[in-house]
Design an enzyme around this catalytic site. Sequence first.
Site, short mmCIF file in Angstrom:
data_model
loop_
_atom_site.label_atom_id
_atom_site.label_comp_id
_atom_site.label_asym_id
_atom_site.label_seq_id
_atom_site.Cartn_x
_atom_site.Cartn_y
_atom_site.Cartn_z
N ASP A 192 0.83 -1.21 0.00
CA ASP A 192 0.00 0.00 0.00
C ASP A 192 0.86 1.26 0.00
O ASP A 192 0.57 2.22 0.71
CB ASP A 192 -0.94 0.00 1.21
CG ASP A 192 -2.12 0.96 1.03
OD1 ASP A 192 -2.40 1.33 -0.13
OD2 ASP A 192 -2.74 1.34 2.03
N LYS A 244 2.00 4.69 -1.08
CA LYS A 244 1.43 5.88 -1.70
C LYS A 244 1.79 7.08 -0.84
O LYS A 244 2.13 6.92 0.35
CB LYS A 244 -0.09 5.75 -1.84
CG LYS A 244 -0.82 5.49 -0.53
CD LYS A 244 -2.30 5.29 -0.78
CE LYS A 244 -3.04 4.99 0.53
NZ LYS A 244 -4.49 4.79 0.31
N ASN A 294 0.61 7.48 2.79
CA ASN A 294 1.17 6.60 3.82
C ASN A 294 2.63 6.92 4.13
O ASN A 294 3.29 6.14 4.81
CB ASN A 294 1.05 5.13 3.39
CG ASN A 294 -0.38 4.64 3.46
OD1 ASN A 294 -1.24 5.29 4.05
ND2 ASN A 294 -0.65 3.50 2.85
N ASP A 340 0.97 2.86 8.35
CA ASP A 340 -0.21 2.12 7.90
C ASP A 340 0.16 0.79 7.25
O ASP A 340 0.29 0.69 6.02
CB ASP A 340 -1.06 2.96 6.94
CG ASP A 340 -2.49 2.44 6.86
OD1 ASP A 340 -2.72 1.28 7.27
OD2 ASP A 340 -3.37 3.17 6.39
N THR A 372 -4.24 0.72 -3.33
CA THR A 372 -4.88 1.85 -4.00
C THR A 372 -4.64 1.73 -5.50
O THR A 372 -3.50 1.56 -5.93
CB THR A 372 -4.29 3.18 -3.47
OG1 THR A 372 -4.49 3.24 -2.05
CG2 THR A 372 -4.98 4.37 -4.12
#
Length: 291
Positions: free
Chosen positions: A191, A193, A196, A209, A230
Amino acid sequence: SILYLYTMGGCILCRKQEQVSDEIGQTPDNNDKNQKNYNNNDGFINQSSTTIPSQEKSQLQTIKMEDFQPLKLLGKGSFGKVVLVRYFNNNKIYAMKILKKEEIIRRKQINHIKTERLLLEKLNHPFIAQLQFAFQDTTKLYLVTEFLQGGELYFHLRRKKFFKESTAKFYGSQIFLAIDYMHKNGYIYRDLKPENILIDKDGYIKLTDFGLSKIVLEDNNEDKNTVCGTLEYMAPEMITGKVYDKNVDWYSFGIVLYEMLCGNFPFKLRNRKIEGSIFDEKIEYPENINR
């Protein structure tokens, strides 16, 4: 300074202490508490013997919400909220993620929360956020991490539109080291991105996260083709449901690096579908970027 936003969405909401206390159902207690990190509770959160030597466990006392003074509501999300708190025992400021057990169970997110707690405790790297305390009561879980004043990389990127190449290299090298460290310790992030990636008081990044992170996939792992993360940052093999490995993180890293340099994504979304453009479109780079 830009206050810390955990990756639960929403903006910082400046509230009076009494308002925050009422919202989280807690009245601050100003007495000092003699507590230590990582306290044992049954159920969602369990103490790890790897972080506290066995001879110290008998000295641990249960940490409670009353040991913290709520200061400000930082963000709200589907499972709970993040609150800026002061720990009475050392007078330090932390970010407390408060999660509702009922929502976690209803949305079948127990394994994700357990994974996040485990990784926050186990991983020890200068570019990964550090867990300070973890405890629970009958209705909520509490994950207390270091307070990162710099806010999200996402915020700074949207404000600047794009970064100078030297700035992108500075952040990119740190992200690279953090992801490489996770892989060497047997985990896939899944994840990556800008939302985060947080920035500390000295300007360095911290990954946060870890709810979607996973132990590096083995041949017999049932999660070897789970679609998660995402969309804009997902690797093609993940989007199409194929078997994947830790290289999906490096694809996401490439997207983040491109976004920092160019201010947009290399591929366009079409009706919330991106797989066609990944395979069909040629990536364009600004002329000022060294290649």
